[in-house]
Design a protein around this motif. Structure first.
Motif, PDB file in Angstrom:
ATOM      1  N   ILE A 100       0.855  -1.189   0.000  1.00 22.82           N
ATOM      2  CA  ILE A 100       0.000   0.000   0.000  1.00 22.82           C
ATOM      3  C   ILE A 100       0.889   1.236   0.000  1.00 22.82           C
ATOM      4  CG2 ILE A 100      -1.772   1.261   1.275  1.00 22.82           C
ATOM      5  CD1 ILE A 100      -2.474  -1.585   2.505  1.00 22.82           C
ATOM      6  N   VAL A 101       0.639   2.139  -0.948  1.00 24.21           N
ATOM      7  CA  VAL A 101       1.423   3.369  -1.083  1.00 24.21           C
ATOM      8  C   VAL A 101       0.503   4.542  -0.766  1.00 24.21           C
ATOM      9  CG1 VAL A 101       2.879   4.760  -2.604  1.00 24.21           C
ATOM     10  CG2 VAL A 101       2.765   2.262  -2.914  1.00 24.21           C
ATOM     11  N   ILE A 102       0.847   5.322   0.252  1.00 22.76           N
ATOM     12  CA  ILE A 102      -0.002   6.429   0.686  1.00 22.76           C
ATOM     13  C   ILE A 102       0.646   7.742   0.270  1.00 22.76           C
ATOM     14  CG2 ILE A 102      -1.044   7.588   2.663  1.00 22.76           C
ATOM     15  CD1 ILE A 102      -1.084   4.868   4.077  1.00 22.76           C
ATOM     16  N   ILE A 103       0.001   8.432  -0.683  1.00 21.42           N
ATOM     17  CA  ILE A 103       0.471   9.746  -1.146  1.00 21.42           C
ATOM     18  C   ILE A 103      -0.595  10.761  -0.753  1.00 21.42           C
ATOM     19  CG2 ILE A 103       1.319  11.102  -3.099  1.00 21.42           C
ATOM     20  CD1 ILE A 103       1.837   8.532  -4.618  1.00 21.42           C
ATOM     21  N   GLN A 104      -0.518  11.242   0.463  1.00 13.35           N
ATOM     22  CA  GLN A 104      -1.538  12.133   1.009  1.00 13.35           C
ATOM     23  C   GLN A 104      -0.897  13.152   1.942  1.00 13.35           C
ATOM     24  OE1 GLN A 104      -3.970   9.135   3.003  1.00 13.35           O
ATOM     25  NE2 GLN A 104      -5.570   9.369   1.473  1.00 13.35           N
ATOM     26  N   ASN A 105      -1.607  14.258   2.140  1.00 11.26           N
ATOM     27  CA  ASN A 105      -1.235  15.204   3.185  1.00 11.26           C
ATOM     28  C   ASN A 105      -1.589  14.622   4.546  1.00 11.26           C
ATOM     29  OD1 ASN A 105      -0.270  17.337   1.555  1.00 11.26           O
ATOM     30  ND2 ASN A 105      -2.348  18.071   1.174  1.00 11.26           N
ATOM     31  N   GLY A 106      -0.942  15.159   5.569  1.00  9.86           N
ATOM     32  CA  GLY A 106      -1.382  14.868   6.920  1.00  9.86           C
ATOM     33  C   GLY A 106      -0.491  13.928   7.704  1.00  9.86           C
ATOM     34  N   VAL A 107      -0.900  13.708   8.964  1.00  8.37           N
ATOM     35  CA  VAL A 107      -0.245  12.761   9.858  1.00  8.37           C
ATOM     36  C   VAL A 107      -1.306  11.806  10.404  1.00  8.37           C
ATOM     37  CG1 VAL A 107       1.759  14.124  10.552  1.00  8.37           C
ATOM     38  CG2 VAL A 107      -0.420  14.497  11.694  1.00  8.37           C
ATOM     39  N   GLY A 108      -0.860  10.601  10.753  1.00 15.55           N
ATOM     40  CA  GLY A 108      -1.794   9.587  11.220  1.00 15.55           C
ATOM     41  C   GLY A 108      -2.493   8.856  10.084  1.00 15.55           C
ATOM     42  N   ASN A 109      -2.081   9.120   8.836  1.00 11.45           N
ATOM     43  CA  ASN A 109      -2.753   8.528   7.667  1.00 11.45           C
ATOM     44  C   ASN A 109      -2.608   7.014   7.603  1.00 11.45           C
ATOM     45  OD1 ASN A 109      -1.592  11.243   7.200  1.00 11.45           O
ATOM     46  ND2 ASN A 109      -2.811  11.196   5.338  1.00 11.45           N
ATOM     47  N   GLU A 110      -1.493   6.506   8.102  1.00 15.03           N
ATOM     48  CA  GLU A 110      -1.191   5.091   7.907  1.00 15.03           C
ATOM     49  C   GLU A 110      -1.988   4.159   8.832  1.00 15.03           C
ATOM     50  OE1 GLU A 110       2.494   7.687   7.372  1.00 15.03           O
ATOM     51  OE2 GLU A 110       1.098   7.287   9.022  1.00 15.03           O
ATOM     52  N   GLU A 111      -2.380   4.642  10.009  1.00 20.05           N
ATOM     53  CA  GLU A 111      -2.984   3.764  11.012  1.00 20.05           C
ATOM     54  C   GLU A 111      -4.240   3.045  10.521  1.00 20.05           C
ATOM     55  OE1 GLU A 111      -1.462   6.498  11.747  1.00 20.05           O
ATOM     56  OE2 GLU A 111      -0.276   6.217  13.570  1.00 20.05           O
ATOM     57  N   PRO A 112      -5.181   3.722   9.831  1.00 20.44           N
ATOM     58  CA  PRO A 112      -6.369   2.993   9.365  1.00 20.44           C
ATOM     59  C   PRO A 112      -6.025   1.855   8.406  1.00 20.44           C
ATOM     60  CG  PRO A 112      -6.780   5.349   9.327  1.00 20.44           C
ATOM     61  CD  PRO A 112      -5.321   5.177   9.584  1.00 20.44           C
ATOM     62  N   PHE A 113      -4.984   2.037   7.587  1.00 24.69           N
ATOM     63  CA  PHE A 113      -4.581   0.982   6.663  1.00 24.69           C
ATOM     64  C   PHE A 113      -3.855  -0.139   7.398  1.00 24.69           C
ATOM     65  CE2 PHE A 113      -5.335   4.601   3.963  1.00 24.69           C
ATOM     66  CZ  PHE A 113      -5.971   4.032   2.860  1.00 24.69           C
ATOM     67  N   ARG A 114      -3.034   0.211   8.388  1.00 22.77           N
ATOM     68  CA  ARG A 114      -2.372  -0.816   9.185  1.00 22.77           C
ATOM     69  C   ARG A 114      -3.402  -1.632   9.958  1.00 22.77           C
ATOM     70  NH1 ARG A 114       2.697  -1.182  10.570  1.00 22.77           N
ATOM     71  NH2 ARG A 114       2.835  -1.261   8.298  1.00 22.77           N
ATOM     72  N   ASN A 115      -4.424  -0.957  10.485  1.00 20.98           N
ATOM     73  CA  ASN A 115      -5.457  -1.664  11.240  1.00 20.98           C
ATOM     74  C   ASN A 115      -6.269  -2.596  10.341  1.00 20.98           C
ATOM     75  OD1 ASN A 115      -4.677  -0.301  13.561  1.00 20.98           O
ATOM     76  ND2 ASN A 115      -6.249   1.279  13.353  1.00 20.98           N
ATOM     77  N   GLN A 116      -6.566  -2.142   9.125  1.00 21.98           N
ATOM     78  CA  GLN A 116      -7.363  -2.946   8.195  1.00 21.98           C
ATOM     79  C   GLN A 116      -6.545  -4.064   7.568  1.00 21.98           C
ATOM     80  OE1 GLN A 116     -10.653  -4.182   6.625  1.00 21.98           O
ATOM     81  NE2 GLN A 116     -10.873  -2.050   7.230  1.00 21.98           N
TER      82      GLN A 116
END
Length: 316
Positions: A100-116
């Motif tokens: 999964i490659v996350i190209i987004q603004n912000g912080v905390g973006n990865e946690e929902p994908f790690r949880n799922q």
């Protein structure tokens, strides 16, 4: 992995379209994009760095449910409703195959994908690309172009496997002739950009003026901006991310070297779209409360922008 690399790009706005173009330049990539509009004519990029190009993805779909699992899932959508987005993308994620490659603004973006998706590798990216979507399928790109990319480490995945997945994706970026750097400490990069975005996205949206107009609006505008940035830095440090002491000075020097600009959040507000406030302002504001850090400027801006955002969502 087969000779072809299956990539699904989710989020075909200006940034997503730009990286769809970059990835499409490799004949190893079999690119699928999720789009609501009709893209039979292809996607056109008018770039000051790359020239004008029209390209056709291998496949255009309206839902991730139409696609079998892929090698790389590139998430470039607005970071709004991350938990729902991660759940919607479940059909394309294979636990042993998909990165999964996350190209987004912000912080905390990865946690929902790690949880799922606990077993999957995640690459996290910070991009500085000056791109606007003038109409569906048409993107204008300035000379602004850079990206930092690195692993959001997963202890469940062998470290060499994670490095190989990072290198493969980096090779695709290199083939696409875009600028990027591979870094170990991506959370520092994410927080540095959030310091920038927390100030400029919020202030240009609440005032509906560009950055230079804001800074010259009164003698209080620059000290206000500096204090807002400083509060976000305090939160980052409390979260274990050591940002530079002179970061505010660096960011103010950068903005003062530029003409007056708006922001993606301001554009969304003008267009009546929901705002990307949670990962830019909400996460730092919640962390500040949890850690008992005084951040009055951050909290005030966040509360007011939430009201603006509720008005925009009610009008949809």
């Amino acid at each position: 992995m087969s000779d072809k690399i299956d990539v699904l790009l989710y989020g075909l706005g200006a940034i997503g379209s730009f990286y769809a173009f970059i990835l499409s330049r490799s004949d190893r990539v079999r690119l699928t994009v999720v789009a609501r509009s009709n893209y039979e004519a292809g996607i056109t990029i008018n770039s000051e760095n790359h020239g004008q190009h029209t390209f056709h993805p291998h496949r255009v779909v309206t839902s991730p449910a139409e696609v079998p699992p892929v090698d790389y899932l590139v998430c470039s959508q607005k970071a709004i409703g991350q938990d729902k987005a991660a759940a919607r993308l479940k059909p394309v994620v294979d636990p042993s195959r998909t990165t999964i490659v996350i190209i987004q603004n912000g912080v905390g973006n990865e946690e929902p994908f790690r949880n799922q998706f606990p077993p999957n590798s995640i690459l996290t990216c910070v991009t500085w690309v000056g791109a606007t979507q003038t109409s569906p399928g048409i993107v204008k790109h300035t000379k602004s172009e850079d990206m930092q990319i690195g692993l959001f480490p997963n202890p469940q995945v062998d470290s060499q496997t994670e490095q190989d997945r990072l290198k493969t994706f980096a090779d695709l970026l290199e083939h696409g002739k875009t600028r990027f750097q591979i870094l170990d400490d991506m959370q520092r990069q994410r927080w540095e950009k959030v310091v920038w975005n927390a100030a400029w996205n919020s202030l240009t949206t609440l005032t509906m003026v560009d950055t230079q107009t804001w800074l010259h609006s009164s003698e209080d505008a620059e000290p206000f901006t500096r204090q807002l940035m400083h509060e976000v830095i305090l939160v980052a440090r409390a979260c274990g991310v050591q940002l530079a002491d002179d970061l505010v000075d660096q960011l103010m020097a950068r903005i003062n070297a530029m003409p007056g600009i708006g922001s993606s959040m301001q554009t969304d507000c003008k267009n009546g779209n929901p705002l990307e406030i949670d990962v830019i302002l909400g996460f730092p504001a919640r962390k500040a409360r949890e850690l008992r850090i005084s951040t009055p400027y951050l909290q005030t801006v966040y509360v007011i922008l939430r009201a603006v955002n509720e008005r925009l969502k009610a009008a949809l």
